[in-house]
Scaffold this active site. Sequence first.
Site, PDB file in Angstrom:
ATOM      1  N   TYR A   1      45.349  39.366  35.562  1.00 32.52           N
ATOM      2  CA  TYR A   1      46.654  39.102  34.955  1.00 32.52           C
ATOM      3  C   TYR A   1      46.786  39.809  33.605  1.00 32.52           C
ATOM      4  O   TYR A   1      47.826  40.418  33.300  1.00 32.52           O
ATOM      5  CB  TYR A   1      46.837  37.600  34.790  1.00 32.52           C
ATOM      6  CG  TYR A   1      48.192  37.167  34.292  1.00 32.52           C
ATOM      7  CD1 TYR A   1      49.313  37.230  35.117  1.00 32.52           C
ATOM      8  CD2 TYR A   1      48.356  36.679  32.996  1.00 32.52           C
ATOM      9  CE1 TYR A   1      50.565  36.819  34.662  1.00 32.52           C
ATOM     10  CE2 TYR A   1      49.599  36.264  32.534  1.00 32.52           C
ATOM     11  CZ  TYR A   1      50.690  36.336  33.373  1.00 32.52           C
ATOM     12  OH  TYR A   1      51.922  35.933  32.918  1.00 32.52           O
TER      13      TYR A   1
ATOM     14  N   ASP B   1      61.666  40.622  47.712  1.00 32.89           N
ATOM     15  CA  ASP B   1      60.230  40.737  47.450  1.00 32.89           C
ATOM     16  C   ASP B   1      60.045  42.018  46.649  1.00 32.89           C
ATOM     17  O   ASP B   1      60.204  43.123  47.179  1.00 32.89           O
ATOM     18  CB  ASP B   1      59.466  40.792  48.768  1.00 32.89           C
ATOM     19  CG  ASP B   1      57.967  40.982  48.574  1.00 32.89           C
ATOM     20  OD1 ASP B   1      57.522  41.187  47.426  1.00 32.89           O
ATOM     21  OD2 ASP B   1      57.231  40.948  49.578  1.00 32.89           O
TER      22      ASP B   1
END
Length: 260
Positions: free
Chosen positions: A168, A76
């Site tokens: 984003y 992760d």
Amino acid sequence: MARPAPDYPTPTGLLKGKTILITAAAGSGIGGAVAQRAAEEGATLFLSDMHERRLGETADRIEGLGFARPGTLVCDVTDEAQVQALVAGAIGAMGHVDVLINNAGLGGAAPVVEMTDDQWNKVLDVTLTSVFRMTRAMLPHMYARQTGAIVNNASVLGWRAQKLQAHYAAAKAGVMAFTRCSALEAAEQGVRINAVSPSLAMHASLSKVTPPGLLEELTEKEAFGRYAEPWEVANVMLFLASDLSSYMTGEVLAVSSQQA
């Protein structure tokens, strides 16, 4: 009228002898494509992803094509301890890392007035801060060797506006800025840092995070009338990973046929 994609490239040994660590390398997207292309070009690989099953499937696919099975580790990239373990694991498995490819990113769609702090923070953490974490963890190793290359995956949305993509786009613009600034520091130690900026590379999971009809709309705006195959983006990433780009650092290369 859409132009057909070119034939799949014939390997040339571009990365023979190179060791490469790739994040978000599982599945059918750019990460999986760059892993396969790197193997085809002679590299030794270490792959990571959050998805253990898909990561294993990617390693199986590469091995099934007749190449050495890549080392793998579930990671992760928003967790510093896991990032440090990934870098240490890659160095331990391959002896050293010549190239780091930062491919991790998280998309989504939300208008600014409805976007939650959690949505904003999650996209920036996965898409931008992970690039910082991975680079920070890798640079001491590359500095000690006075050589290395890092390739980051940005997006044309770092330059171009699109509704519902404020988080984003901000993250990818940050990747570009981080690439340029960190490259100046790393150049003093013989390390190059560059990025690619794809427009539209189609893969199976893209539609899951894209509003209905948008992919078709974006495809029509592409100059070739088609989306990019993930391996077409991977080709440019491998160029930046190779010695052919030895005088390039701090650059962001658009992999795009999108009209302005």
